[in-house]
Enzyme design. Structure first.
Site, short mmCIF file in Angstrom:
data_model
loop_
_atom_site.label_atom_id
_atom_site.label_comp_id
_atom_site.label_asym_id
_atom_site.label_seq_id
_atom_site.Cartn_x
_atom_site.Cartn_y
_atom_site.Cartn_z
N SER A 36 41.90 25.72 51.34
CA SER A 36 41.72 25.90 49.90
C SER A 36 43.02 25.81 49.10
CB SER A 36 41.07 27.26 49.62
OG SER A 36 41.87 28.32 50.12
N GLU A 215 43.42 38.84 40.39
CA GLU A 215 44.74 38.99 40.99
C GLU A 215 44.69 38.38 42.38
OE1 GLU A 215 46.16 43.02 40.92
OE2 GLU A 215 46.14 43.14 38.73
N HIS A 219 45.82 31.75 46.08
CA HIS A 219 45.48 30.49 45.41
C HIS A 219 46.31 30.31 44.14
CE1 HIS A 219 41.89 31.58 47.84
NE2 HIS A 219 42.09 30.33 48.24
#
Length: 255
Positions: A36, A215, A219
């Site tokens: 990701s 938060e 990422h």
């Protein structure tokens, strides 16, 4: 007049040759495989951004960046779900495969977990099968999470699996981009507060996709994704890969 033509003719020929060389370059693909932190994101995830998203902007028109990274994937699931199979099938001579895994491989509580021996074997598989197609594999250590101790010192969270990537690269004589170390260096330079700008940190009400705020120390924001992409691009140049000659340096803001 003739004297002027004789002086300028070599210059004209030189420019013609340069133009011909550029025109004759074979088009190539750069495949991104990973998790990701690299992946393309859906609109509903904005402003979360994988570093593979801005990456394509830095190359000339002979390069196609094909981002196959997927959220939550490890080397194991990328192979088992047959995400690697079409990449390997379509590889052509001169293509590149940028490999960045570790985030999901290393967590024993996840279904994507694979032990150290399996992780190493899968990295070697990517290298071997890329080279069988005369493509160029490039290993990348997993990009850093934002984690500081109470004294403001950045903490490594991928130490074991990053070390495996480095070892495999050395043993297989594969190009290595140590994104874990370099992104940690960037975070340390920015410090605990400013480094939040690189990650998906949002206050309540700031973004409709995250009404309660966010938060996220894993990422990236758009800024963070660009910074990570720039690190990878700078290392491609330092490694003197042929791909480096296709980078549009003006887009990087460097010479």
């Amino acid at each position: 007049m003739y004297k002027y033509l004789f002086k300028t003719a070599p210059v004209i020929v030189l420019f013609a040759l340069v133009g011909f060389t550029i025109a004759q370059r074979n088009p190539i693909k750069v495949y991104l495989i990973g998790d990701s932190t690299m992946a393309n994101k859906q609109v509903k995830a904005f402003p979360e951004t994988g570093w593979g998203m801005p990456f394509y902007n830095f190359f000339d028109n002979t390069v196609t960046v094909d981002n196959r990274a997927q959220n939550g994937r490890s080397t194991k699931t990328f192979i088992n779900e047959k995400l690697w199979e079409p990449v390997e099938r379509d590889l052509k001579e001169g293509d590149y495969v940028l490999v960045q895994f570790g985030h999901n491989d290393e967590v024993p509580t996840k279904g994507s977990y694979i032990n150290e021996e399996g992780f190493k074997a899968n990295l070697i598989k990517f290298i071997t099968e890329s080279r069988n197609k005369k493509a160029i594999p490039v290993l990348i250590t997993p990009v850093a999470r934002r984690k500081f101790d109470k004294d403001g010192k950045i903490q490594g969270t991928h130490d074991v699996y990053s070390a495996i990537v480095r070892t495999v690269a050395a043993e297989q004589n594969a190009p290595l981009i140590d994104l874990d170390k370099e992104s940690q260096d960037l975070l340390q330079k920015m410090g605990p507060e400013s480094s939040k700008l690189l990650y998906n940190y949002l206050t309540p009400g700031e973004n409709p996709n995250y009404p309660g705020g966010k938060e996220d120390d894993t990422h990236f924001s758009e800024l963070g994704a660009r910074k990570m992409a720039e690190i990878v691009l700078a290392d491609i140049r330092l490694l003197k890969l042929e791909l480096a000659s296709r980078i549009v340096v003006s887009n990087l803001g460097i010479k």
